[in-house]
Design a protein around this motif. Structure first.
Motif, short mmCIF file in Angstrom:
data_model
loop_
_atom_site.label_atom_id
_atom_site.label_comp_id
_atom_site.label_asym_id
_atom_site.label_seq_id
_atom_site.Cartn_x
_atom_site.Cartn_y
_atom_site.Cartn_z
N TYR A 194 8.26 8.79 4.17
CA TYR A 194 8.96 7.55 3.79
C TYR A 194 9.19 6.71 5.05
CZ TYR A 194 12.72 4.55 2.05
OH TYR A 194 13.49 3.48 1.70
N ASP A 195 8.97 5.41 4.96
CA ASP A 195 9.13 4.51 6.10
C ASP A 195 10.26 3.52 5.81
OD1 ASP A 195 8.96 2.73 8.20
OD2 ASP A 195 6.77 2.67 8.21
N ASP A 196 11.41 3.76 6.43
CA ASP A 196 12.58 2.92 6.17
C ASP A 196 12.38 1.50 6.69
OD1 ASP A 196 15.42 2.76 5.26
OD2 ASP A 196 15.75 2.26 7.37
N ARG A 197 11.45 1.31 7.61
CA ARG A 197 11.19 -0.04 8.12
C ARG A 197 10.55 -0.91 7.03
NH1 ARG A 197 7.02 -2.85 10.47
NH2 ARG A 197 5.59 -1.10 10.12
N GLY A 212 0.82 -1.21 0.00
CA GLY A 212 0.00 0.00 0.00
C GLY A 212 0.85 1.26 0.00
N LEU A 213 1.86 1.29 0.87
CA LEU A 213 2.75 2.45 0.92
C LEU A 213 3.51 2.60 -0.39
CD1 LEU A 213 4.03 4.79 2.44
CD2 LEU A 213 5.70 3.17 3.39
N LYS A 214 4.00 1.50 -0.92
CA LYS A 214 4.73 1.53 -2.20
C LYS A 214 3.86 2.13 -3.30
CE LYS A 214 6.35 -1.79 -5.70
NZ LYS A 214 7.52 -1.08 -6.26
N ALA A 215 2.63 1.65 -3.41
CA ALA A 215 1.74 2.11 -4.48
C ALA A 215 1.40 3.59 -4.32
CB ALA A 215 0.46 1.27 -4.48
N ARG A 216 1.16 4.03 -3.12
CA ARG A 216 0.77 5.43 -2.90
C ARG A 216 1.94 6.37 -3.17
NH1 ARG A 216 -2.26 5.82 2.75
NH2 ARG A 216 -2.70 7.94 1.96
N LEU A 217 3.13 5.97 -2.76
CA LEU A 217 4.31 6.80 -3.05
C LEU A 217 4.58 6.85 -4.55
CD1 LEU A 217 6.70 5.70 -0.16
CD2 LEU A 217 5.74 7.99 -0.49
N GLU A 218 4.39 5.73 -5.24
CA GLU A 218 4.65 5.69 -6.68
C GLU A 218 3.59 6.50 -7.45
OE1 GLU A 218 7.15 1.50 -6.88
OE2 GLU A 218 5.12 1.57 -7.71
#
Length: 529
Positions: free
Chosen positions: A49-52, A36-42
């Motif tokens: 940004y969440d380095d974890r 989900g985070l990947k898609a929204r950032l892209e």
């Protein structure tokens, strides 16, 4: 955060969009949150940004950047090749130092891309061997012979760079295999690397953090190195169509690679292929069963999704029960886990349907499943749709029966080790014939204490780019190439793959300046005496 834009002609350029790279360990635990985070950032959403959850980002390159990279490489290459060989060899020494000094960073990146810690350690050991001082000395020796005198002339044989080398690393292990391009650079070529968008971070780190600064210190002109990230088919089409590409180095499946080989020849490009493998291990009657079993367990590194792991074993009837007992005990201890776990060697399996299909075919033909085969989640709990498969061992009796099964004939990119026990008496003759009949030809290995068997194996097994005896099957050594092979592994030009040879061409040189009288250069009969 590791963040890399497109690298063309010695400068960063923005790409079309960012690709964010998930940490696979977290992806296995929290798939919806990570994806989900990947898609929204892209999509360009303004989120922290969440380095974890994420390891970094790489910019996707455009078609125009690909064309300009080719032109920049063509322009830069002659000046780079004019730098004396000793200077270019410093690139290799520098990479060797950097890999050792930045081992932890490289390991973290490989683990983030889903490589278990033990697999990452093997990959980096292989890279270190390729850049070992002994390997560099051998590399230099391959590029040119000492000058000598013949028929009154100074003569020598040298290898000259092909020009512009375009490298497409594999998606399963892009970072470690991308180091091949550094050796092509040291031979005097300019280089274009396409980091696969599915796992671009490790490749980008290697070339932007390690290789580019070394090239700058050595005085390489801008354009000697260019780093792109686009879909492999797009890059390949552009390279084949461009007059500024000389060699195409491709890692991938045999079907696709052999088709590319034909296209390269038609387009006037040299194909350098690193394709599928179907490695065999011959275990003789007197083999050290514990060590042979340990070597066979290397099959399961990355869940067998590495071309150079052993795929099948031919076990002498007198050693079969002893070897299989030892092997099964070891294999049952290999369990799924997150890539950060230092005890993990398994990775999520991509071709799960093919695993079931091949295993069912073996069992339907009378083969015996000795252990494994269950689908699980990352915690080793049974799960019919789980991403992991417990390592499986099957036994088949008779080489004729094995030859009819795809599990022995084709590359199996999943955790299935097939063991065939031949029928006596002509075991060695039949075993060697079986290995030589293999459509693929990456590595073959042998376990025995019998020197006569060793000699026959080394003399008569012609298939493969590497033979190993009483040794780790996947282990690499200085000087010896760890890639390359015959048949469907390397194509019609396939062999053990030395970049100093494969991305250069042989040239002979004769200098007759000192010949006296000068007219003697036209006395062709005298030169033949």
């Amino acid at each position: 955060m590791h963040s890399y834009e497109v690298w063309v002609a010695g400068a960063e350029e923005p790409g079309t969009r960012w690709v964010y790279c998930p940490r696979v360990g977290q992806l296995l635990r929290e798939p919806f949150e990570v994806l989900g985070l990947k898609a929204r950032l892209e999509r360009g959403e303004d989120l922290p940004y969440d380095d974890r959850l994420l390891a970094g980002r790489v910019a996707m390159s455009t078609a125009d950047q690909g064309l300009r990279a080719l032109a920049a490489a063509r322009t830069a290459q002659p000046a780079w090749a004019r730098i004396p060989l000793d200077g270019r060899l410093e690139l290799l020494h520098g990479v060797h130092r950097a890999v050792r000094e930045r081992y932890d960073e490289l390991t973290d990146l490989l683990v983030a891309e889903g490589h278990p810690v033990r697999l990452a350690a093997w990959e980096l050991a292989s890279v270190t061997c390729a850049f070992h001082p002994d390997s560099v000395s051998d590399f230099a020796a391959q590029l040119g012979q000492p000058e000598r005198t013949a028929a009154g002339r100074r003569i020598r044989m040298v290898r000259k760079p092909d020009g512009v080398v375009c490298l497409s690393p594999p998606r399963n292990a892009p970072a470690s295999n991308s180091f091949y391009g550094v050796l092509a650079l040291a031979a005097g070529n300019a280089l274009i690397v396409n980091a696969p968008p599915t796992a671009p971070l490790g490749v980008s780190f290697v070339y932007r953090e390690i290789v580019a600064p070394l090239l700058e210190r050595l005085g390489a002109p801008p354009g000697t190195l260019n780093v792109l990230s686009t879909h492999a088919r797009v890059a390949m089409r552009q390279w084949l169509d461009s007059p500024d590409c000389d060699d195409v180095v491709f890692f991938g499946g045999s079907e696709q690679g052999l088709k590319l080989e034909r296209e390269c020849v038609i387009a006037g490009k040299k194909p350098v292929l690193e394709l599928s493998g179907n490695d065999g291990v011959l275990v003789w009657a007197d083999a050290e069963a514990d060590l042979a079993a340990r070597a066979l367990c290397e099959r399961y590194y990355g869940s067998g999704q590495i071309c150079m792991t052993p795929k099948f074993a031919i076990v002498h009837p007198e050693a079969a029960d002893r070897l299989l007992k030892e092997l099964v005990e070891r294999v049952r201890d290999i369990r799924p886990g997150p890539p950060e776990d230092p005890n993990t060697v398994l990775s999520p399996v991509v071709k799960r349907a093919e695993f079931t299909e091949f295993l069912d075919e073996v069992l339907a033909a009378g083969g015996e499943l000795l252990c494994g085969g269950e689908f699980t989640d990352v915690d080793d709990s049974p799960a019919s749709a789980g991403p992991f498969i417990r390592p499986a061992v099957v036994r088949v009796d008779g080489l004729a029966a094995a030859a009819r099964l795809r599990a022995f004939r084709e590359e199996t990119f999943f955790p299935l080790l097939c063991v065939v026990v031949p029928e006596a008496p002509a075991v060695l003759d039949e075993a060697i014939a079986f290995l030589n009949a293999n459509r693929y030809g990456l590595r073959n290995s042998l376990w025995t204490r019998d020197e006569a068997v060793v000699e026959r194996f080394c003399a008569e097994v012609v298939n493969g780019g590497m033979l190993k005896v009483n040794d780790s099957h996947i282990g690499c050594l200085p000087v010896l190439p760890y890639n390359g092979g015959t048949g469907a592994t390397g194509g019609v030009f396939g062999e053990a793959n030395q970049p100093a040879v494969r991305t250069t061409h042989l040239q002979s040189i004769a200098v007759a300046t000192a010949l006296s009288p000068r007219e003697a250069v036209f006395d062709h009969a005298a030169a033949a005496v």
